[in-house]
Scaffold this motif. Sequence first.
Motif, short mmCIF file in Angstrom:
data_model
loop_
_atom_site.label_atom_id
_atom_site.label_comp_id
_atom_site.label_asym_id
_atom_site.label_seq_id
_atom_site.Cartn_x
_atom_site.Cartn_y
_atom_site.Cartn_z
N THR A 42 77.17 29.30 9.94
CA THR A 42 75.82 29.58 9.43
C THR A 42 75.24 30.72 10.26
O THR A 42 75.32 30.70 11.49
CB THR A 42 74.93 28.34 9.55
OG1 THR A 42 75.41 27.34 8.66
CG2 THR A 42 73.48 28.65 9.23
N VAL A 43 74.69 31.71 9.59
CA VAL A 43 74.06 32.83 10.29
C VAL A 43 72.56 32.76 10.06
O VAL A 43 72.09 32.76 8.92
CB VAL A 43 74.61 34.18 9.78
CG1 VAL A 43 73.80 35.35 10.35
CG2 VAL A 43 76.09 34.32 10.14
N ARG A 44 71.84 32.63 11.15
CA ARG A 44 70.37 32.63 11.08
C ARG A 44 69.89 33.91 11.73
O ARG A 44 70.22 34.18 12.89
CB ARG A 44 69.80 31.43 11.81
CG ARG A 44 70.16 30.09 11.21
CD ARG A 44 69.76 28.96 12.13
NE ARG A 44 68.34 29.03 12.45
CZ ARG A 44 67.42 28.27 11.87
NH1 ARG A 44 67.75 27.38 10.96
NH2 ARG A 44 66.14 28.39 12.20
N GLY A 45 69.15 34.69 11.01
CA GLY A 45 68.74 35.97 11.53
C GLY A 45 67.25 36.09 11.70
O GLY A 45 66.47 35.39 11.05
N LEU A 46 66.89 36.99 12.58
CA LEU A 46 65.51 37.43 12.71
C LEU A 46 65.57 38.94 12.48
O LEU A 46 66.26 39.65 13.21
CB LEU A 46 64.99 37.09 14.12
CG LEU A 46 63.51 36.81 14.31
CD1 LEU A 46 63.01 35.75 13.36
CD2 LEU A 46 63.25 36.39 15.75
N PRO A 85 62.37 35.59 9.51
CA PRO A 85 63.60 34.79 9.51
C PRO A 85 64.33 34.86 8.17
O PRO A 85 63.73 34.98 7.11
CB PRO A 85 63.10 33.37 9.77
CG PRO A 85 61.70 33.35 9.27
CD PRO A 85 61.17 34.76 9.40
N VAL A 86 65.64 34.79 8.24
CA VAL A 86 66.48 34.67 7.04
C VAL A 86 67.73 33.93 7.47
O VAL A 86 68.18 34.07 8.61
CB VAL A 86 66.84 36.06 6.45
CG1 VAL A 86 67.64 36.91 7.44
CG2 VAL A 86 67.61 35.93 5.14
N TYR A 87 68.24 33.06 6.59
CA TYR A 87 69.48 32.38 6.96
C TYR A 87 70.50 32.51 5.85
O TYR A 87 70.16 32.67 4.68
CB TYR A 87 69.25 30.91 7.33
CG TYR A 87 68.51 30.07 6.33
CD1 TYR A 87 69.12 29.67 5.15
CD2 TYR A 87 67.20 29.67 6.56
CE1 TYR A 87 68.44 28.89 4.23
CE2 TYR A 87 66.51 28.89 5.64
CZ TYR A 87 67.13 28.50 4.48
OH TYR A 87 66.46 27.73 3.57
N LEU A 88 71.77 32.47 6.25
CA LEU A 88 72.90 32.61 5.34
C LEU A 88 73.83 31.43 5.60
O LEU A 88 74.41 31.32 6.69
CB LEU A 88 73.66 33.91 5.60
CG LEU A 88 72.95 35.25 5.30
CD1 LEU A 88 71.84 35.54 6.31
CD2 LEU A 88 73.94 36.38 5.31
#
Lengths: 430, 430
Positions: A282-286, A291-294
Amino acid sequence: MIDRTRHPSPATRPHPAVRAMSERRARRAVDVAVIGGGIIGLGIAWAVAQSGRTVVVIDPDPAGGATYAAAGMLAAVSELHYQEEELLELMLASSALYPAFIESLQTASDPTGYQRTRTINVGAEAADRQALADLRGVQLANGLGVEPLTVREARELEPLLSPRISGAFLVEQDHQVDPRQLSARIQLALAALAKDGQLAVIRVRARGLLHDVSTDAASRVTGVALVDGSTLRATEVVVANGLGAAGLRGLPEQLNLPIRPVYGDVIRLRVPEHLRPLLTCTVRGLVHGLPVYLVPRTDGTLVIGATQREDGSSAVSVGGVHQLLRDAQVLVPAISELELIELTARARPGTPDNAPLLGRVGCSQADGDIPGLIIATGFFRHGVLLTPVAAQYCLQLIEGNDDDRWRSFRPDRFSASRALASASPHGGHS
Amino acid sequence: MIDRTRHPSPATRPHPAVRAMSERRARRAVDVAVIGGGIIGLGIAWAVAQSGRTVVVIDPDPAGGATYAAAGMLAAVSELHYQEEELLELMLASSALYPAFIESLQTASDPTGYQRTRTINVGAEAADRQALADLRGVQLANGLGVEPLTVREARELEPLLSPRISGAFLVEQDHQVDPRQLSARIQLALAALAKDGQLAVIRVRARGLLHDVSTDAASRVTGVALVDGSTLRATEVVVANGLGAAGLRGLPEQLNLPIRPVYGDVIRLRVPEHLRPLLTCTVRGLVHGLPVYLVPRTDGTLVIGATQREDGSSAVSVGGVHQLLRDAQVLVPAISELELIELTARARPGTPDNAPLLGRVGCSQADGDIPGLIIATGFFRHGVLLTPVAAQYCLQLIEGNDDDRWRSFRPDRFSASRALASASPHGGHS
C-alpha cells in the motif's frame, strides 16, 4: 422522541383481526438486533452470532454505504494523528484482533481479501517528507515501528514509484482487507448460523427503537420498529447505522450524537496485464500537503482514495477525482496507463473528535445506562480497521461486562445533561 | 471473400423441411438494408424511409458505439484542419443540411437536442492562442467567419471562463445536437414508418453480404446474412457499421478499407443548480497544445471530451480522464465543483486521410461499380456532423445518381487494384 406507535401496550386490546396482524408483524424476536449493516454492524452481528445468541441485522442496503467505497487499509500506525493517542490505542487493539477475526470467517473458498502487505508512506515534496518525518517522531514516541527509506530504497521495494519523490517511510504492520469481500463473507457466515430459515439480514430501514412503556423515559429498549410497519423484539439493540443513527426515533431526547457526513471520492482502476504487479505494498502519499493512497488488490485492481469533503454533495466530485488522479500520478507515473473502472462517493460519519461513539448511554445524570441499548457509530475513516474491536467490545457489553479502556468513547460524551466520568477522549478537541 | 452459405442457389433443392426453415429465415425482403445503427446508419435509413422505400437497420446495439460517446458538436468551421479542405466542403454541406434534417424529425415532444448555440475557441497559453490565430488564417481563406475576442469580450460571453486564458475566437455557425436524443428519435421515426409491424431495427449482428451467385465476383449484392443464421434480402445494402465494416464477409477481396480504432474518452458532468448556466456556448480549448471541448446541454449536464488514443484499449483511460479534467479546469475553473456522472470510452473509425469511406465501390479496374452495395464508414470524429450529407448522398446513389463533389471520398481509394479517376481527397496524406 420515543416511538411507541408500533409496540401496543398491554393496556390496549385491539380487534382480533388487528391483533392477528400485529402478532404476525411482531412475531420475530431475537437476542440482539443490529441496526445498520455496514462493516461495523456486520462485524458486531458476527461476534454476537458466534457467542450463540440469535441476531438480526437491519439494513435496506447492507454494505452499500461507506463500506462500499472503503479501500480497507488497516493502517493503525500510518493513520496516527497528533493528539489522537487514545484512538491509536483503540486502533492498535483492533489491528491485533484482525487475524483472529479473519480466521473466524475466512476459508479457502471464502476470501476476505485480508493481506499482510506492508505500507510505504511517501512524501512528494521536501515539505511532505518533513511532515512525515515529524509524524514519525510521534509514532516512535508511541512505540510504533516506522523505518525511513531513501528514494533508492523505496524504489527497490516499489520500482514504479517516481524517482522524483522526496522520501519514504516503511510501516511493516499496516495491512489491508477488501471491505466488499469481507462484508459479503460476514453476511454468508451469518446466514449459515441463522436458525430455522430465519433471515440474518432484514433489508428494510429501521424507523426507531421500541421501549418498555411500563416505565419512564429511561425505560429499557425492547426492539426495533421498521418502516414497513413491522417490529422486531430484541433483548439488546445495537445502533450501528452510521449517519442514520442520529435520525432514529426513540433515542433518549437529551442524547446528542454529533455525527456529520464527511464525503469521500474513491477511484477503482484496473492494471493492464503488462504492468502487473503495479505495486505490492500500500502506498500512502502526501503530495503538496494533500493525502492520497494507492491500495493494490490481488485481482489486478487498484483503489485510489480518498478526498474529505464537507460540501454536502453525495455525488462524485470533479475536483476530487482530478486531485486524486493528479497526485497518484505524481507518486506512480504509470498510473496514467491504467483503466478507470469505477468512481464512488460515500459519506463517512464524522465526529467532533474523530473518535467513534461506542458503548452504552445514560439517560440523565441520576440514572444509569439505558438497558438494552448500545451505540456504535461515528467511526469516520476507521470503520474497517475498528470492526474487530467494536465487535468484541459490544459483545462484552451485551454479556454485562465493560472495558475501562474504551469508556472514553461513550456515545453520550457530547451530551450536556450527562457529566461524564471520563473526559472526551481527546481533550481540547471536543 | 464472399459469403454464399446463407443464400441457397436455385440449383440446390433442399429437403422440404429445410426449405421451409430457409424460407422462414429468408422471408424478410426490403428495398434497402443498412448494416450498422450508429448515427450514420440511422441517418441513412431515415433518408431512405422518407423516400418511400422499405428499409431495415441491422445492429445488435443501435447507437451504442461512438454515437453513444459523442458530444455532438456540429463544428465544421472549428474542426477545419490544414490540408483537409475537401473534407471542409463536405462538413459545410452537412452543416447546411442540418436544419432540414432536424425539421424532418423533431417535434415538440420528440427533441433531438439540436441547438444553434455558438462556439468559442479558447487558447490557454500564448502559444495556444497563436495556433488558433494561425488556423483562423486558413478559415478566413476558406471564407469562414471567425471573430477574434479579447479575454474581456470572451468573459462577457462566458463569465465563468478563466481570466487567465490567453485569447479566444467566436464562431457563430458551429452548433450542437445531442447524439443520444437524435439517434433515439430516428429509431422512433423509423418504427413509425415501418409497415405491417415490420421491424425498423433488427438487433442482430450482420455476418456478411449475400451475392447473386449466378454471376462472377463482381456480382450484385442481394442482401445480408445475419449471425443468427437468418438472411435479409435487399435491393441495396449500405455498409455503415464503422470499424466492423472491414470484417464483414462478402466484401470484394481486393477492397482495402483501412479503418483503425481511434479511442476517445468522454466525461459527462452535472452542473449543480447554483452554478447554472455554467456555459451557454460550446467552449473548445487548446491547452498546452492539447484540445479539449466543453459542450453544455440544456438539461444541466456538460460533456467534456475527447482524447484520441491509438493504444488499443477500449477501457476508460486514467491518463485521458485526468488530462481532460485538468485542461477543462484551466479554461473554466468552476468545473471542479461539478458532479461526475459518467465516463465513456469508445472507438472512432479512423482513416489514413481523416476523411470518410463513402460511396459505391468497384471490383476491379475493368469492371464498373458493384451493384447493390454502398459503403459509408470511416467518419472518424465527424460522424454526427456528417450524418445529413451522408444520408442525402446515399439516397442519391440508391436513386441512380451521383454527386461529383463527393466522388473523392470513394471507399476504394486505398485499394491498389483500382486506378481512381480522382486522387485521394487530401493529396499527400494517403
